[in-house]
Design a protein around this motif. Structure first.
Motif, PDB file in Angstrom:
ATOM      1  N   VAL A  11      14.067  -4.551   7.210  1.00 34.09           N
ATOM      2  CA  VAL A  11      12.758  -4.339   6.615  1.00 34.09           C
ATOM      3  C   VAL A  11      12.048  -5.670   6.464  1.00 34.09           C
ATOM      4  O   VAL A  11      12.667  -6.726   6.376  1.00 34.09           O
ATOM      5  CB  VAL A  11      12.875  -3.664   5.235  1.00 34.09           C
ATOM      6  CG1 VAL A  11      13.528  -2.310   5.373  1.00 34.09           C
ATOM      7  CG2 VAL A  11      13.639  -4.520   4.257  1.00 34.09           C
ATOM      8  N   THR A  14       8.126  -7.958   1.272  1.00 35.22           N
ATOM      9  CA  THR A  14       6.970  -7.368   0.615  1.00 35.22           C
ATOM     10  C   THR A  14       6.547  -8.254  -0.534  1.00 35.22           C
ATOM     11  O   THR A  14       7.145  -8.227  -1.604  1.00 35.22           O
ATOM     12  CB  THR A  14       7.308  -5.975   0.072  1.00 35.22           C
ATOM     13  OG1 THR A  14       7.848  -5.205   1.140  1.00 35.22           O
ATOM     14  CG2 THR A  14       6.067  -5.290  -0.454  1.00 35.22           C
ATOM     15  N   TYR A  48      15.970   1.069   3.061  1.00 35.57           N
ATOM     16  CA  TYR A  48      14.756   1.225   2.270  1.00 35.57           C
ATOM     17  C   TYR A  48      15.096   1.044   0.800  1.00 35.57           C
ATOM     18  O   TYR A  48      15.835   1.834   0.225  1.00 35.57           O
ATOM     19  CB  TYR A  48      14.140   2.611   2.511  1.00 35.57           C
ATOM     20  CG  TYR A  48      13.857   2.879   3.963  1.00 35.57           C
ATOM     21  CD1 TYR A  48      12.834   2.217   4.623  1.00 35.57           C
ATOM     22  CD2 TYR A  48      14.634   3.784   4.677  1.00 35.57           C
ATOM     23  CE1 TYR A  48      12.584   2.449   5.964  1.00 35.57           C
ATOM     24  CE2 TYR A  48      14.383   4.030   6.013  1.00 35.57           C
ATOM     25  CZ  TYR A  48      13.363   3.358   6.659  1.00 35.57           C
ATOM     26  OH  TYR A  48      13.118   3.589   7.984  1.00 35.57           O
ATOM     27  N   GLN A  52       9.913  -2.505  -1.163  1.00 36.97           N
ATOM     28  CA  GLN A  52       8.956  -1.958  -0.203  1.00 36.97           C
ATOM     29  C   GLN A  52       7.976  -1.042  -0.910  1.00 36.97           C
ATOM     30  O   GLN A  52       8.209  -0.635  -2.055  1.00 36.97           O
ATOM     31  CB  GLN A  52       9.688  -1.175   0.885  1.00 36.97           C
ATOM     32  CG  GLN A  52      10.634  -2.024   1.707  1.00 36.97           C
ATOM     33  CD  GLN A  52      11.471  -1.154   2.621  1.00 36.97           C
ATOM     34  OE1 GLN A  52      12.475  -0.603   2.212  1.00 36.97           O
ATOM     35  NE2 GLN A  52      11.038  -1.028   3.853  1.00 36.97           N
ATOM     36  N   THR A  95      14.226 -11.956   4.650  1.00 37.65           N
ATOM     37  CA  THR A  95      14.498 -10.641   4.070  1.00 37.65           C
ATOM     38  C   THR A  95      15.680 -10.679   3.108  1.00 37.65           C
ATOM     39  O   THR A  95      15.698  -9.954   2.111  1.00 37.65           O
ATOM     40  CB  THR A  95      14.751  -9.608   5.176  1.00 37.65           C
ATOM     41  OG1 THR A  95      15.720 -10.129   6.109  1.00 37.65           O
ATOM     42  CG2 THR A  95      13.472  -9.292   5.918  1.00 37.65           C
ATOM     43  N   GLU A 339      12.741   6.676   3.753  1.00 38.63           N
ATOM     44  CA  GLU A 339      11.354   6.223   3.793  1.00 38.63           C
ATOM     45  C   GLU A 339      10.399   7.332   3.382  1.00 38.63           C
ATOM     46  O   GLU A 339       9.304   7.082   2.877  1.00 38.63           O
ATOM     47  CB  GLU A 339      11.016   5.724   5.197  1.00 38.63           C
ATOM     48  CG  GLU A 339       9.692   5.009   5.289  1.00 38.63           C
ATOM     49  CD  GLU A 339       9.470   4.383   6.651  1.00 38.63           C
ATOM     50  OE1 GLU A 339       8.626   3.483   6.750  1.00 38.63           O
ATOM     51  OE2 GLU A 339      10.141   4.795   7.616  1.00 38.63           O
ATOM     52  N   ALA A 352       8.888   3.547  -0.755  1.00 35.20           N
ATOM     53  CA  ALA A 352       8.314   3.431   0.582  1.00 35.20           C
ATOM     54  C   ALA A 352       7.614   4.701   1.027  1.00 35.20           C
ATOM     55  O   ALA A 352       6.898   4.703   2.028  1.00 35.20           O
ATOM     56  CB  ALA A 352       9.407   3.072   1.588  1.00 35.20           C
TER      57      ALA A 352
END
Length: 440
Positions: A11, A14, A48, A52, A95, A339, A352
């Protein structure tokens, strides 16, 4: 392991807020409280997670997790993190920084799983990442390079004191020998162990993160002497563990994972009794190793089966009761965040997905947090009286947990008190210590 969906894609980061704590040069390693292997109940981040989605949903998730901080585990590559070293000496921790910062912001104890290996360590082209080969082990000629990467990770996050080496022997199955390549894994483990201890002797290192595969009752093909009504451990698993125990450079804790299902993808003799595998295996591991035992993952549903939410929660509670009875020192719930869409067993509503309520806690998180508070490692458990086998119980000096194992309402007498439990109900009561404590 084969029963879970392996989430390979990484991912993106964010927001910069999560990265503030990790910017700049690595900090000196802290020398505060001595690290311990007794971490208790926590969870593992997957593809996830709460870093996010919208800022509002992320903030809700942060508040949810901060309300009662739990230990949290993150892999260095995959399951939400990019390739940390795309080419030799060229690092990208963006990440991983995000996930570690998330753990710190929620007050959790960070744990890092040192898996998996960059492509160039396993025959791939430097600078590229083929996610279909995530579960390929590094080649023996690159074991030292992987150990060097582990040391780099440890230096980057000096506040992380707990490291797990590799994941489920991924890439270490020998088709030729028809068994695990436990010699290869142990060579890799020993190099990583020594590299981490060179960074700081107080770093705690554990392995082998071996799947406690079990055979169905009556299946004698590779049956070991370790068994119960749920079946028996696969002798090839026992052999791999035995070799690691005899040849490891050292270990601060022993890590395994597993499912209550057998080789036939069934639960024997039923879903609740099958969970006694976790207590039996935990006790056996403690006895043969003398080490604190960690469950890096545990599963209770057969592949391809989806129980109603209340039934799933009840069986999960029963499994956690068995893990506690076995005297385990840590257990990490594999959080199956998605997600979008429904997510049975998730800890919080997906941030997400963009749906209302993103980041709010779900029943499994409430169960995990309550367990962490009521039954931390070393808690003296006590005998709790119950007048029906339909209800499973676990208690200590402060709390009692009662689980209805049936799809019907049950009226039970627990510790002399009448308790009504709906179908698959999970009920907490204040403990009435009528019995003397018992140790796991």
């Amino acid at each position: 392991m084969s029963r879970r969906i392996v989430l390979l894609a990484a991912v993106g980061v964010t927001g910069l807020g999560l990265l503030v704590a990790l910017c700049g040069a690595p900090q000196p390693r802290t020398t505060g409280r001595q690290p311990t292997a007794q971490l208790g109940w926590g969870f593992t981040h997957t593809q996830y997670s709460a870093d996010q989605g919208s800022a509002a949903d992320r903030n809700t998730a942060l508040a949810t997790l901060s309300a009662q901080p739990l230990p949290q585990d993150q892999a260095i590559m995959g399951w939400g993190t990019d390739n940390p070293e795309p080419a030799a000496g060229r690092y990208d921790f963006t990440t991983l920084d995000s996930r570690i910062a998330l753990i710190r912001r929620t007050g959790g104890t960070p744990v890092i799983t040192l898996c998996c290996a960059p492509d160039w360590m396993k025959g791939g082209r430097p600078g590229t990442t083929d996610w279909s080969t995530l579960e390929t082990a590094p080649t023996p000629g690159h074991y030292a390079d992987f150990a060097a990467l582990a040391a780099t990770v440890a230096r980057r996050y000096p506040f992380v004191r707990h490291f797990i080496v590799w994941n489920e022997f991924k890439g270490f199955w020998s088709d030729t020998a028809g068994r695990w390549d436990y010699e290869g894994y142990t060579r890799l483990y020993n190099l990583v162990y020594r590299a981490l201890k060179h960074v700081d002797p107080q770093i705690m290192v554990g392995g082998p993160y071996l799947d406690m595969d079990s055979l169905a009752p009556g299946d004698d093909s590779n049956a070991s002497a370790v068994g119960g009504p749920w079946g028996s451990l696969d002798q090839r698993t026992v052999d791999a563990l035995d070799y690691w125990l005899r040849n490891k450079a050292g270990a601060d804790f022993l890590v395994v994972d597993g499912s209550s299902t057998g080789s036939d993808n069934r639960l024997s003799p039923d879903a609740f009794t099958a969970t006694t595998k976790f207590s039996a295996v935990s006790r056996w591991l403690r006895r043969i190793s003398g080490l604190p035992v960690w469950w890096a993952e545990w599963y209770v549903e057969p592949e391809g089966v989806q129980w109603p939410d209340d039934e799933l929660l009840a069986v999960q509670a029963a499994a956690m009761m068995e893990i506690a009875k076995g005297g385990s020192s840590a257990a990490f719930y594999w959080n199956p965040e998605t997600e979008s869409g429904s997510c049975p067993g998730c800890l919080w509503r997906s941030t997400a997905a963009g749906a209302p309520g993103g980041g709010t806690g779900l029943p499994m998180l409430q169960l995990l947090q309550r367990f962490a508070s009521a039954f931390p490692p070393g808690t003296p458990l006590r005998a709790v009286t119950v007048d029906t086998p339909a209800v499973r119980v676990l208690g200590d000096a402060r709390a009692v947990l009662a689980v209805n194992t049936t799809a019907r309402t049950v009226r039970a007498r627990v510790d002399g008190h009448r308790v009504d439990l709906g179908p698959y109900a999970v009920v907490w009561t204040t403990s009435m210590p009528l019995m003397t404590p018992t140790t796991p």
